[in-house]
Design an enzyme around this catalytic site. Sequence first.
Site, mmCIF file in Angstrom:
data_model
loop_
_atom_site.group_PDB
_atom_site.id
_atom_site.type_symbol
_atom_site.label_atom_id
_atom_site.label_comp_id
_atom_site.label_asym_id
_atom_site.label_seq_id
_atom_site.Cartn_x
_atom_site.Cartn_y
_atom_site.Cartn_z
ATOM 1 N N LYS A 26 1.432 -2.681 2.504
ATOM 2 C CA LYS A 26 1.122 -2.979 1.180
ATOM 3 C C LYS A 26 1.389 -1.851 0.151
ATOM 4 O O LYS A 26 0.761 -1.659 -0.787
ATOM 5 C CB LYS A 26 -0.285 -3.622 0.876
ATOM 6 C CG LYS A 26 -0.375 -4.957 1.828
ATOM 7 C CD LYS A 26 -1.674 -5.654 1.303
ATOM 8 C CE LYS A 26 -1.630 -6.995 2.261
ATOM 9 N NZ LYS A 26 -2.009 -6.951 3.686
ATOM 10 N N ARG A 27 2.476 -1.230 0.500
ATOM 11 C CA ARG A 27 2.709 0.042 -0.136
ATOM 12 C C ARG A 27 3.711 -0.472 -1.674
ATOM 13 O O ARG A 27 4.038 -1.468 -1.566
ATOM 14 C CB ARG A 27 3.881 0.987 0.478
ATOM 15 C CG ARG A 27 3.183 1.645 1.649
ATOM 16 C CD ARG A 27 2.175 2.377 1.777
ATOM 17 N NE ARG A 27 1.758 3.143 2.676
ATOM 18 C CZ ARG A 27 0.507 2.976 3.173
ATOM 19 N NH1 ARG A 27 -0.566 2.203 2.928
ATOM 20 N NH2 ARG A 27 0.237 3.855 4.239
#
Lengths: 272, 272
Positions: free
Chosen positions: A96-97
């Site tokens: 979830k960058r």
Amino acid sequence: MNFIDMLRARWRTADSLLCVGLDPDPARFPAAFRDDGEALFAFCRDIADATAEYACAFKPQIAYFAAHDGGESALQRLLAHLKAAHPDVPVILDAKRGDIGSTAEQYAVEAFDRFGADAVTLNPYMGRDSAEPFLRRADRGCVFLCHTSNPGARDFQELDVGGEPLYQRIARTIAGEWNAAGNCALVVGATFPEELKVIRGLVGDMPLLIPGVGAQGGDALAVVRNGATADGTGLVVNSSRGILYASSGEDYAEAAARAARELRDLLRRARD
Amino acid sequence: MNFIDMLRARWRTADSLLCVGLDPDPARFPAAFRDDGEALFAFCRDIADATAEYACAFKPQIAYFAAHDGGESALQRLLAHLKAAHPDVPVILDAKRGDIGSTAEQYAVEAFDRFGADAVTLNPYMGRDSAEPFLRRADRGCVFLCHTSNPGARDFQELDVGGEPLYQRIARTIAGEWNAAGNCALVVGATFPEELKVIRGLVGDMPLLIPGVGAQGGDALAVVRNGATADGTGLVVNSSRGILYASSGEDYAEAAARAARELRDLLRRARD
């Protein structure tokens, strides 16, 4: 082969929509791993080897590695093992960058080059230029958060923006504008089956990664009915805890295999 | 002492609104570091030591460490050095994490326990329960993305949600509902000074972390005029590249100190 083609091939050959999530929590490991300095790697390897034949994808969650000294080495070893032992099963790194372009370049190196993932999960809140360094890697998959599986998904994702909820605007923007290289997918929580149906209608046959079955309470049947494409694929239905911790005894691997096979079969039946 | 009190104390004693961003890019290091296996740590240490007296905070960007094997060890050594050599300067780990509760717990361990950061940047898209594991750590700071500094900030953050843009809704929600422990702050890009003014009006004296001065084009004077609290504090104005790479020669540390002092002074003058 790029991520999407790899996933499509795997859907066909394994006839499975199941993704095995690798979220290793040492507090829940079988006793045999309690004093094992390589437990993060060894436990995930055993689970992956036991479940690979039932899986269309693996999804290691980087947070469970990053909480520990040496966690990144364990994750690297795990990815190397998965690529060597199960080369047909795509690996989605759940990270979830999301950051400005110059920083996103570094995160793309982390996910795709350092760890060698076939795809990575991404947060779209910072917009197009934060996604570009990932989108440019046409051989890798970019799996964007759309409508997540947790209760807080309602806080901002469902806000009305000009006649549609934000998550739908994001789905349309990614499908219509960000997906030029054809390497995008979306995260849609199993806990929101009606929203899943709407999203499937908006994004054609784009792959959807579905967390939230099992421990989070999502209904596998509703997921397949509302989310599958016409050919009965299009879904990567993740289960982590229900497989990883199916047994805390010596039979952890056999129990994981059984849980994976049962969920694969349930997903198959839901489609038929 | 908790993060917010530590920051307030540092604003007073250092009389500075400057945050020194530590985004180490080996391709831009001075020649002396080219073959140094500990360059990530050593370069950041030298920059921090040269600039600490001008700084109200340090902000290491984890992506620049995570792109390299051994990067996490370098980051741990750096945090240990910062805490030992500059104990009065709070450290904000720029990581923009955000995930469901059980995973967020792991990320909180990563940022606060493994790396020992005083605060961490977070992405609010997944809602309240994704923030809880961080909010619960009342002694640590939770710095949420609100209106970011990049062009893509306009894509979703500015969408109208019931008469106000999304970023304002997020600012109000965090200030009004998530900040029970008083440990929240917001990220607002220097490149959007009008939006900064509105946000300051919404959140009282909540600290605002301001990226985007320097390489990204933000105007430091406008930032202070529009974002400072009545007592001339409230801001953590970050500069990374303009300080880190002020010189690529042997005088990199002196050049960094000079750049930091000049920006600190500019921010002081803007306030007066």
